[in-house]
Each structure stands twice: as structure tokens, then as C-alpha cells.
Design a protein around this motif. Structure first.
Motif, short mmCIF file in Angstrom:
data_model
loop_
_atom_site.label_atom_id
_atom_site.label_comp_id
_atom_site.label_asym_id
_atom_site.label_seq_id
_atom_site.Cartn_x
_atom_site.Cartn_y
_atom_site.Cartn_z
N LEU A 1 -64.11 1.88 -37.17
CA LEU A 1 -64.69 0.58 -37.49
C LEU A 1 -65.32 -0.06 -36.26
O LEU A 1 -66.27 -0.82 -36.37
N VAL A 2 -64.74 0.20 -35.10
CA VAL A 2 -65.27 -0.28 -33.83
C VAL A 2 -65.19 0.88 -32.84
O VAL A 2 -64.18 1.56 -32.76
N GLN A 3 -66.25 1.11 -32.08
CA GLN A 3 -66.27 2.16 -31.08
C GLN A 3 -66.98 1.68 -29.82
O GLN A 3 -67.84 0.79 -29.88
N ILE A 4 -66.60 2.26 -28.69
CA ILE A 4 -67.36 2.01 -27.47
C ILE A 4 -68.64 2.82 -27.50
O ILE A 4 -69.70 2.38 -27.07
N GLY A 5 -68.54 4.04 -28.06
CA GLY A 5 -69.74 4.85 -28.26
C GLY A 5 -69.83 6.12 -27.44
O GLY A 5 -70.65 6.98 -27.72
N ASP A 6 -68.97 6.23 -26.42
CA ASP A 6 -69.03 7.41 -25.55
C ASP A 6 -67.89 8.39 -25.79
O ASP A 6 -67.67 9.31 -24.99
N GLU A 7 -67.14 8.19 -26.89
CA GLU A 7 -65.94 8.99 -27.12
C GLU A 7 -66.22 10.49 -27.16
O GLU A 7 -65.39 11.30 -26.72
N LYS A 8 -67.39 10.90 -27.66
CA LYS A 8 -67.71 12.32 -27.78
C LYS A 8 -68.00 12.97 -26.43
O LYS A 8 -67.97 14.21 -26.31
N ASN B 1 -60.17 17.14 -37.82
CA ASN B 1 -59.94 17.67 -36.47
C ASN B 1 -60.82 16.96 -35.45
O ASN B 1 -60.37 16.59 -34.35
N GLU B 2 -62.09 16.78 -35.79
CA GLU B 2 -63.04 16.14 -34.87
C GLU B 2 -62.63 14.69 -34.58
O GLU B 2 -62.74 14.23 -33.43
N GLU B 3 -62.15 13.99 -35.60
CA GLU B 3 -61.73 12.60 -35.40
C GLU B 3 -60.47 12.53 -34.54
O GLU B 3 -60.33 11.62 -33.70
N VAL B 4 -59.56 13.48 -34.73
CA VAL B 4 -58.34 13.51 -33.91
C VAL B 4 -58.71 13.71 -32.44
O VAL B 4 -58.15 13.06 -31.55
N VAL B 5 -59.66 14.58 -32.17
CA VAL B 5 -60.06 14.86 -30.79
C VAL B 5 -60.71 13.63 -30.16
O VAL B 5 -60.48 13.33 -28.97
N LEU B 6 -61.48 12.87 -30.91
CA LEU B 6 -62.09 11.64 -30.38
C LEU B 6 -61.02 10.60 -30.05
O LEU B 6 -61.11 9.91 -29.02
N VAL B 7 -60.01 10.48 -30.92
CA VAL B 7 -58.91 9.56 -30.64
C VAL B 7 -58.14 10.01 -29.40
O VAL B 7 -57.76 9.20 -28.54
N PHE B 8 -57.90 11.31 -29.30
CA PHE B 8 -57.22 11.87 -28.13
C PHE B 8 -58.00 11.54 -26.86
O PHE B 8 -57.40 11.14 -25.84
N ALA B 9 -59.32 11.70 -26.90
CA ALA B 9 -60.15 11.42 -25.72
C ALA B 9 -60.01 9.96 -25.28
O ALA B 9 -59.89 9.67 -24.08
N ILE C 1 -66.36 12.13 -23.46
CA ILE C 1 -65.27 11.95 -22.49
C ILE C 1 -64.73 13.29 -22.02
O ILE C 1 -64.56 13.53 -20.82
N LEU C 2 -64.46 14.20 -22.93
CA LEU C 2 -63.87 15.49 -22.59
C LEU C 2 -64.95 16.49 -22.22
O LEU C 2 -66.07 16.43 -22.74
N PRO C 3 -64.65 17.44 -21.32
CA PRO C 3 -65.61 18.51 -21.02
C PRO C 3 -65.97 19.26 -22.30
O PRO C 3 -65.08 19.65 -23.06
N PRO C 4 -67.27 19.45 -22.59
CA PRO C 4 -67.69 20.05 -23.87
C PRO C 4 -67.02 21.37 -24.20
O PRO C 4 -66.58 21.59 -25.34
N LYS C 5 -66.93 22.27 -23.22
CA LYS C 5 -66.34 23.58 -23.48
C LYS C 5 -64.87 23.44 -23.88
O LYS C 5 -64.41 24.09 -24.83
N LEU C 6 -64.13 22.61 -23.17
CA LEU C 6 -62.71 22.44 -23.47
C LEU C 6 -62.51 21.70 -24.79
O LEU C 6 -61.54 21.96 -25.52
N GLN C 7 -63.40 20.79 -25.11
CA GLN C 7 -63.34 20.09 -26.39
C GLN C 7 -63.52 21.09 -27.53
O GLN C 7 -62.80 21.04 -28.54
N ASP C 8 -64.47 22.02 -27.36
CA ASP C 8 -64.68 23.05 -28.39
C ASP C 8 -63.47 23.96 -28.53
O ASP C 8 -63.13 24.40 -29.63
N GLU C 9 -62.80 24.24 -27.42
CA GLU C 9 -61.61 25.08 -27.46
C GLU C 9 -60.48 24.40 -28.23
O GLU C 9 -59.73 25.06 -28.97
N ILE C 10 -60.33 23.09 -28.06
CA ILE C 10 -59.32 22.35 -28.82
C ILE C 10 -59.61 22.44 -30.32
O ILE C 10 -58.72 22.74 -31.13
N LEU C 11 -60.86 22.22 -30.67
CA LEU C 11 -61.26 22.27 -32.09
C LEU C 11 -61.05 23.66 -32.68
O LEU C 11 -60.60 23.81 -33.81
#
Length: 459
Positions: free
Chosen positions: A325-332, A229-237, A334-344
Motif C-alpha cells: 500500500l505504501v513503498q519507498i520504491g527501491d525495494e527491488k 515468493n517475490e513479495e517475501v523477498v522484497l519484505v526481507f530486503a 536493495i539486494l544484489p541481483p544475482k543473490l536475489q535470484d538465487e533466493i527465489l
């Protein structure tokens, strides 16, 4: 993607395909062609792509059967047709000439998209399997080209095509003819196709279209089987910010299902940039493009992707050591923390063995509310005059109205994306009180929920 591919096709003219005609009766009339162009036909055509050995000893994909035959075209139409057919062969066998005869091969179904210069898209549905015969032989592919996006429905059609192919190629023609003349059903409806099979008589094949038409091209099960779930949300972001994203996998079906699932997470917005669910080896240089893209790349080409920077490379393989394998590093962030938690939290409601319909419901209830809470108030900030002129979106007032600092920060960036820009342009062109389908319904539900919460607090 398709426009960039045309240059290669102009330099590499397609060989004249060997067409097998199973029936001399005409299949295309002006009325039927107009009917297809209106989107009422199931498909444009079916082709069989076989691997043929060249003089140099390599296997090259060539079209050996096409239904219906396209006769009576003028020169430029014929040239465009040849380019399309060449593209189909490459997407059916993106591995290029790296083939050897096989004695066993697990059939797989995948899809790809042909994007025209004007931005219109056609869907390619492909079923690859080992043809009948003795000894080692290369696989072949059945491919259906359609303007309609409904992966589950076309997978069932391939089951019927494969069943008839086991009897004879001649058995495919009447079934596809009946299908081509049938009207594509409305969401939730069923169309029944009659088809005769020797020793079995006339069969009735029922093809039902899902109720949620915006999810009918998607099966989220592969996405959540490959990623947490957490990886899906990072890809979504990363997708929401229209970044360059590459998915790596061995199986073609995994690539096509995951990339379509990720694009569906963006609803009611639409990915507007390069979209190639399976990148043919000949087009691998597309990973160098500086513009946003969603790409699916087979794992054997991974080294040609991972030397890039400023992108997200997602490994879907079962034997992977790392997912990103490659990341920019800020993916976590991008989304507002509260709303990201609600998605999860919403995603945790999915069952381990959920049906396609159950999973679709969980996913829509996780991601649609995110857009409702961030940009769902868009209609309030489209000003209109009484002369019937297009509306004007007041972007500054729109994001200034957001109370949460983190949400406002996200929305200011999201307003700069092409997917939001085109979405709001369509809204501006619509009459007052635009209805946005499921999105509008979710907005109404959210507003009603907030009204009840306020009323409860007052009491």
C-alpha cells in the motif's frame, strides 16, 4: 515499545484484578523462582482476561484469574507487576472497548512480545475463545507469559488448557502446576506431563521441542500463504535495511505469525528495534515514530497508517487489491541481483502442502546462504592479540575483499545496521575461532562447496 508504554500506564493505573485461587497450597518457593529465572520453567504465569461491562456500558478487558498468584512482593515489584498485567490485557484485546456480545466466535491463537527497558523480552501467547454459556457473550482470552520462544509448543499447551476449561476452571490448575514444575526440554527432546481428567483418568501429555531451536517460534506457512515468493523477498530486503515496516491484516493470528516469520528470515542476525506483532489501538501513534520498526496493525486502523511516507505497508488481507500500500520504491534494488535470484530459485523448491519442518528447511536453505555469501567471511577480519583482549573488526578490509561490485555496495550499507553492529560486537568479545551455530556450519559448507568447484575446474 514497552518503555514508551510505561508512561501511559503511569497515567492509567491498572484496576486491582479479581484473582481466583483454585488451591491454597503455595506454588512459589525461592528455589523454584530461581529455577524459573534461569530459563528452566515453561512459563512465568497464566492469566485469563475477560471483557467486563463498565458503568458506561463499554466492555473493558480485566484479568479475572492468575496462576500462580504473586504474593510477598515489595511495593516497586507490585507496581511493575500491575503495569505488566495492564499491558497483557491490552495485547489480548487490542481492539480496545469496541466489543459487543457474540453467539459465535472462532478461537484463534496469537503471540506478542513485551520488551523491557533493558532490552530483554518476554513472550505472550494468547488463545481467544468464546466462554461457555447461553446467549450472546463477549470472548475471553487465556494468556501465558514466558521468557521462552516456542509458539508451536505453547499452542499445544493451549489445546490442553482449553480441553480442561470445558470441564472446569479447577481442572486447569493441576495441569499448569505440573507444567510449571517440568524442565523445559532441549531441542529435539520431549517432556511428558501427567494430568488427571475426570472420567478419563490420568493422561500423559507429550510436549516435543523442535530440533531447529532458532525456528521453533515460527510457522512460515502463513507468510507464504499471504505473500508470493517475490513479495517475501522484497519484505526481507526492507527488513535487512532496518526500515519501517507495517503489516495489515484482519486476523490477529495472521499478524503475529507473519511478523515473527519475517524476523526469523534475518537469522543469524536479530531485529534490534521496535517490534510489536499486534499494535493495540491505544498505541497506534507508534506508527509516527521515525525509528525502524516491525508492526502488525489490524485492518480497521489502516487509514491511520497509510498516510505515512518512507515506510513499507504490506496488506496481508485475502480481499486486498494491492499488497504494498505504501513503498519507498527501491525495494527491488536493495539486494544484489544475482543473490536475489538465487533466493527465489531456492524458494521455488517448496511444496504446496509442505509440513512445517519441510518449509523451515527450504526457507533456511534460501536465506542463510545469502548471508554466508555476503558477510560469511567476517571472522577473517577480526584481529586479535595474544593478551586476551577483545578482537577488533576491520570493516574496510572486510568489504574491500568482496569482488562483486553489487555485493560490495550492499554490504557497505548492511554494515551500518544495528543488527550487524551488535552481531559483530559479540564476535569481538568471543575467543578466537567463534562458532556461530547453524550460520558457522553453513559457512563451512559453502567454503567446502567452493573448494570442490575449484578442484573440479583444475581437472
Amino acid at each position: 515499545m514497552w518503555s514508551s508504554f510505561r508512561g501511559k500506564l503511569n497515567r492509567d493505573r491498572v484496576k486491582e484484578p479479581c484473582q481466583e485461587s483454585l488451591d491454597s497450597a503455595p506454588v512459589d518457593t525461592t528455589a523454584r523462582e530461581q529455577r524459573y529465572m534461569s530459563g528452566q520453567y515453561f512459563f512465568e504465569y497464566l492469566v485469563v482476561v475477560s471483557l467486563k461491562k463498565s458503568k458506561e456500558g463499554a466492555y473493558e478487558p480485566q484479568i479475572t484469574y492468575q496462576f500462580p498468584k504473586r504474593d510477598g512482593m515489595v511495593r516497586f515489584q507490585r507496581e511493575e507487576e500491575e503495569k505488566t498485567l495492564k499491558a497483557i490485557t491490552l495485547f489480548c484485546f487490542p481492539e480496545g472497548i469496541s466489543w459487543a456480545p457474540l453467539t459465535e466466535y472462532h478461537s484463534e491463537t496469537f503471540s506478542f512480545v513485551l520488551t523491557e527497558i533493558d532490552g530483554s523480552r518476554r513472550n505472550g501467547y494468547c488463545r481467544r475463545l468464546l466462554p461457555h454459556g447461553n446467549g450472546a457473550r463477549p470472548p475471553e482470552a487465556f494468556c501465558i507469559i514466558s521468557s521462552l520462544a516456542c509458539f508451536g509448543l505453547f499452542s499445544k499447551i493451549f489445546d490442553e488448557v482449553e480441553k480442561r476449561h470445558q470441564i472446569s476452571m479447577a481442572m486447569i490448575y493441576p495441569f499448569m502446576q505440573s507444567l510449571r514444575e517440568a524442565a523445559f526440554p532441549a531441542p529435539g527432546n520431549t517432556v511428558k506431563i501427567k494430568s488427571f481428567i475426570p472420567d478419563k483418568g490420568t493422561e500423559i501429555i507429550s510436549l516435543t521441542r523442535p530440533v531447529d531451536s532458532w525456528l521453533e517460534h515460527v510457522d512460515f506457512r502463513t507468510l507464504f500463504r499471504c505473500l508470493t515468493n517475490e513479495e517475501v523477498v522484497l519484505v526481507f530486503a526492507a527488513a535487512v535495511m532496518e526500515r519501517r515496516i507495517v503489516f495489515i491484516a484482519v486476523e490477529l493470528s495472521t499478524l503475529s505469525q507473519v511478523i515473527h516469520a519475517v524476523a526469523a528470515l534475518l537469522y543469524p542476525f536479530t531485529w534490534q528495534h521496535t517490534f510489536i506483532s499486534i499494535v493495540p489501538e491505544i498505541l497506534i501513534d507508534v506508527v509516527m515514530a521515525p525509528t525502524p520498526y516491525l508492526l502488525g496493525v489490524q485492518k480497521r486502523l489502516m487509514e491511520q497508517v497509510t498516510d505515512q511516507t518512507d515506510l513499507l505497508v504490506v496488506d496481508l488481507s485475502e480481499d486486498r487489491k494491492d499488497t504494498f500500500l505504501v513503498q519507498i520504491g527501491d525495494e527491488k534494488s536493495i539486494l544484489p541481483p544475482k543473490l536475489q535470484d538465487e533466493i527465489l530459485q531456492a524458494l521455488r523448491n517448496r511444496k504446496e502442502k509442505a509440513t512445517v519442518e519441510e518449509l523451515n528447511r527450504v526457507v533456511s536453505e534460501a536465506f542463510l546462504p545469502f548471508f554466508v555469501k555476503t558477510v560469511g567471511h567476517f571472522a577473517l577480519y577480526v584481529t586479535r592479540n595474544s593478551s586476551g583482549q577483545p578482537g577488533v573488526f576491520q570493516s574496510r578490509a572486510f568489504y574491500k575483499a568482496i569482488k562483486s561490485n553489487t555485493t560490495r555496495h550492499f554490504v557497505k550499507k548492511f554494515l551500518q545496521t544495528q543488527m550487524f553492529d551488535l552481531f559483530i560486537q559479540e564476535v569481538e568479545q568471543q575467543p578466537a575461532s567463534p562458532q556461530q551455530g547453524i550460520f558457522h556450519k553453513k559457512i563451512v559448507e559453502y567454503q567446502e562447496q567452493k573448494r570442490k568447484e575449484k578442484a573440479k575446474k583444475r581437472h
